[in-house]
Design a protein around this motif. Structure first.
Motif, PDB file in Angstrom:
ATOM      1  N   LEU B 254       0.843  -1.204   0.000  1.00  0.00           N
ATOM      2  CA  LEU B 254       0.000   0.000   0.000  1.00  0.00           C
ATOM      3  C   LEU B 254       0.872   1.246   0.000  1.00  0.00           C
ATOM      4  O   LEU B 254       0.581   2.235  -0.672  1.00  0.00           O
ATOM      5  N   LEU B 255       1.938   1.182   0.783  1.00  0.00           N
ATOM      6  CA  LEU B 255       2.845   2.318   0.899  1.00  0.00           C
ATOM      7  C   LEU B 255       3.470   2.622  -0.458  1.00  0.00           C
ATOM      8  O   LEU B 255       3.572   3.780  -0.867  1.00  0.00           O
ATOM      9  N   GLN B 257       2.192   1.873  -3.359  1.00  0.00           N
ATOM     10  CA  GLN B 257       1.125   2.487  -4.169  1.00  0.00           C
ATOM     11  C   GLN B 257       0.981   3.960  -3.835  1.00  0.00           C
ATOM     12  O   GLN B 257       0.861   4.813  -4.718  1.00  0.00           O
ATOM     13  N   ALA B 258       0.970   4.268  -2.526  1.00  0.00           N
ATOM     14  CA  ALA B 258       0.779   5.653  -2.097  1.00  0.00           C
ATOM     15  C   ALA B 258       1.923   6.521  -2.607  1.00  0.00           C
ATOM     16  O   ALA B 258       1.714   7.623  -3.119  1.00  0.00           O
ATOM     17  N   PHE B 259       3.134   5.995  -2.496  1.00  0.00           N
ATOM     18  CA  PHE B 259       4.304   6.779  -2.880  1.00  0.00           C
ATOM     19  C   PHE B 259       4.381   7.017  -4.386  1.00  0.00           C
ATOM     20  O   PHE B 259       5.017   7.951  -4.837  1.00  0.00           O
ATOM     21  N   SER B 261       1.716   7.461  -6.253  1.00  0.00           N
ATOM     22  CA  SER B 261       0.417   7.979  -6.697  1.00  0.00           C
ATOM     23  C   SER B 261       0.506   9.395  -7.261  1.00  0.00           C
ATOM     24  O   SER B 261      -0.419   9.867  -7.901  1.00  0.00           O
ATOM     25  N   SER B 265       4.608  12.765  -4.280  1.00  0.00           N
ATOM     26  CA  SER B 265       4.918  11.702  -3.325  1.00  0.00           C
ATOM     27  C   SER B 265       6.102  10.864  -3.812  1.00  0.00           C
ATOM     28  O   SER B 265       6.866  10.336  -3.005  1.00  0.00           O
ATOM     29  N   PHE B 267       8.701  12.051  -5.314  1.00  0.00           N
ATOM     30  CA  PHE B 267       9.858  12.834  -4.894  1.00  0.00           C
ATOM     31  C   PHE B 267      10.128  12.618  -3.402  1.00  0.00           C
ATOM     32  O   PHE B 267      11.258  12.339  -2.988  1.00  0.00           O
ATOM     33  N   GLY B 268       9.065  12.706  -2.606  1.00  0.00           N
ATOM     34  CA  GLY B 268       9.207  12.480  -1.166  1.00  0.00           C
ATOM     35  C   GLY B 268       9.776  11.106  -0.887  1.00  0.00           C
ATOM     36  O   GLY B 268      10.626  10.916  -0.009  1.00  0.00           O
ATOM     37  N   PHE B 269       9.339  10.115  -1.660  1.00  0.00           N
ATOM     38  CA  PHE B 269       9.811   8.752  -1.475  1.00  0.00           C
ATOM     39  C   PHE B 269      11.312   8.654  -1.726  1.00  0.00           C
ATOM     40  O   PHE B 269      12.049   8.045  -0.950  1.00  0.00           O
TER      41      PHE B 269
END
Lengths: 347, 347
Positions: B254-255, B257-259, B261, B265, B267-269
């Motif tokens: 899920l993480l 997928q979130a990263f 999306s 996100s 970039f944050g990842f």
């Protein structure tokens, strides 16, 4: 045609007591103006909590009692308060037809015992089962049952749980032929306990237009989105449900630790926050709150003891939905179909 | 004084076969030069795999067989190959004293049956249990047992599992008085099945200098770091173990997928990657690989079927450690102590 549901709320159940239960009911009522309520518990505390929710007050009646069931109480002891405690009175109101559903956040085992005694099991059902939703990677949640009502079951109990669980998913999620599995410790035919293997044989022989039986599933596949219904006895089912909740919390806690371990990762966290908030929302047990005692003559909903306002509202909405969709009659139909077929086979 | 362990490797067990098993043994040998090996399986395949690992080849002997136990095989069928299959021969070598431990990634139930038949249970132990490590929020892993060897147990089996689990943690993690819990569906005294409540009573009465019994634990607390040993029958224990693994994978999926999306996100990842890599490492089942059959006269280690090279190396290191620490004798001592005390109490 749909009924306008009136729902009994055990205002004293739940770890936080009336404040959260009342605020949760108010939130549900705010979203669905047709809901009406019977609020059961200490009148002074309920009135105080209602001060913040005039909208709910207008749609509610209060049933006063100063007796409560506590979390650690023995079942035998608690059952003496079947007609005097807030939980007991909320269930009696359901039995008497004063309400069409009851929601409580109190002791699960006591609620099970009281509900079973007052409401009785449906014709053709030996034991009720507690069914709960869990998040998955797929587009729908998965329903797991039994998650704690029965620690010892036989083959027929498991078959009935499967039929009830599939009926529940058809109603709650609109899935026509729910993909149904038995929880087991291996996926091969010869694995696990005898009653599970026998239940699998019976389920394979049932008509598959309302239930798509797919065999065994292991603990590591619960969340993959392959299953709509997962059937188990209540001991392993409860362990699985709580282990999913606990592990999800564990991993998000680790993630928080990881994100705060350096300035660099803190910065990355802030940037990706919208994404991780979505994750948190998806995993929050409050968004999957509202476990149902399937197999009783009436809609009794167990809210998580630690549910917040949004969680209680969710449980209330589950209750209303099941009343409006007439779940009790629909499960009874499915069970009768299966038993008819059973009879035809064995006579 | 420590023994220099020679370890039998069932080269044909594990989903990937000889390549991964041999590379894993080579990695363990690379880290610990005193290890010696007996590699059991198809000689041609083993020799081919050894071409990449001259260091391991120099420390190994090959025992050829072309028979293997497959994953889906029935136990009764597989047992006919007790003295001819790679798994069977690796266990026979342990029985005969040719090696001091055996590692296999093959079928768990078959390995359990073969090991029990060849090695026999220790004096004073009715049934062996499979013990596995799980990650926690604390500084140590937690040991859970039984995770699949026995689906039906009685009170005394649970007590013996607790004593063996505590002895294992003392040796493997160096914890003096392991905090030991029984897995249950409630933390109150009256919850759960009869054999669990009875086992709790007996464990409370045992001398606590080697085992700190703390009562019941629920599925949502497995990873909190409160427990060193969690005891269960093998059905719920296996469900719990696999549910932890599956849910950890689910949340990290899920993480991911979130990263991915949004650009933001993603970039944050990238920025927080070092932090999330640590998380991934901590949750990777390969880092907790090597389940032990406790209660047998010999060290038999089950490697995860899907373990990678690092995972197999970890299992080999667990095997060596337990040989060097003489786990069999130490568990036998603890069991004798308990039984002595038991006798003193009941005579």
């Amino acid at each position: 045609m749909t009924k306008s549901p009136r729902i009994a709320i055990d205002a004293m159940g739940g770890d936080e007591g009336p404040r959260v239960m009342i605020a949760g009911a108010a939130l549900a009522r705010h979203r669905h103006e047709r809901f009406k309520f019977l609020l059961v518990g200490d009148e002074a505390q309920i009135k105080a909590a209602l001060d913040d929710h005039p909208n709910l007050r207008a749609a509610s009646e209060i049933l006063h009692t100063d007796q409560v069931v506590t979390g650690a109480e023995k079942i035998s002891q608690a059952l003496r308060k079947s007609k005097t405690s807030s939980m007991g009175l909320a269930i009696q109101a359901l039995k008497n037809g004063d309400v069409s559903a009851t929601v409580s956040g109190g002791n699960t085992a006591v609620m099970m015992a009281m509900a079973k005694m007052a409401l009785r099991t449906m014709p053709g059902i030996d034991r009720p089962a507690l069914a709960a939703f869990l998040p998955t990677l797929g587009s729908n949640d998965v329903v797991m049952l039994d998650v704690g009502a029965n620690t010892i079951v036989d083959t027929n109990n498991l078959v009935e749980f499967a039929v009830m669980g599939a009926a529940y998913v058809r109603i709650a999620l609109g899935v026509d032929r729910p993909r149904t599995y038995l929880l087991n410790i291996g996926s091969e035919d010869q694995k696990g306990k005898e009653e599970i293997r026998e239940a699998a044989e019976i389920l394979r022989s049932l008509p598959s237009d309302h239930l798509d039986f797919r065999g065994f599933i292991e603990g590591d596949k619960i969340n993959r989105g392959e299953a709509d219904v997962i059937v188990s006895e209540g001991f392993a089912g409860n362990i699985a449900l709580k282990t999913v909740e606990g592990t999800a919390r564990f991993v998000t806690d680790l993630l928080k630790q990881a994100f705060t371990s350096s300035i660099r990762s803190k910065f990355g966290f802030l940037v990706s926050r919208p994404a991780t908030e979505l994750l948190r929302h998806h995993l929050d047990p409050n968004n999957h709150n509202g476990a149902v005692f399937l197999g009783l003559n009436g809609v009794a909903i167990k809210s998580h003891g630690s549910a917040n306002v949004a969680g209680v509202a969710k449980a209330v909405e589950v209750a209303a939905r099941l009343v409006e969709e007439d779940i009790t009659a629909r499960i009874a139909q499915d069970v009768a179909r299966i038993h008819g077929r059973d009879k035809a086979t064995h006579d």
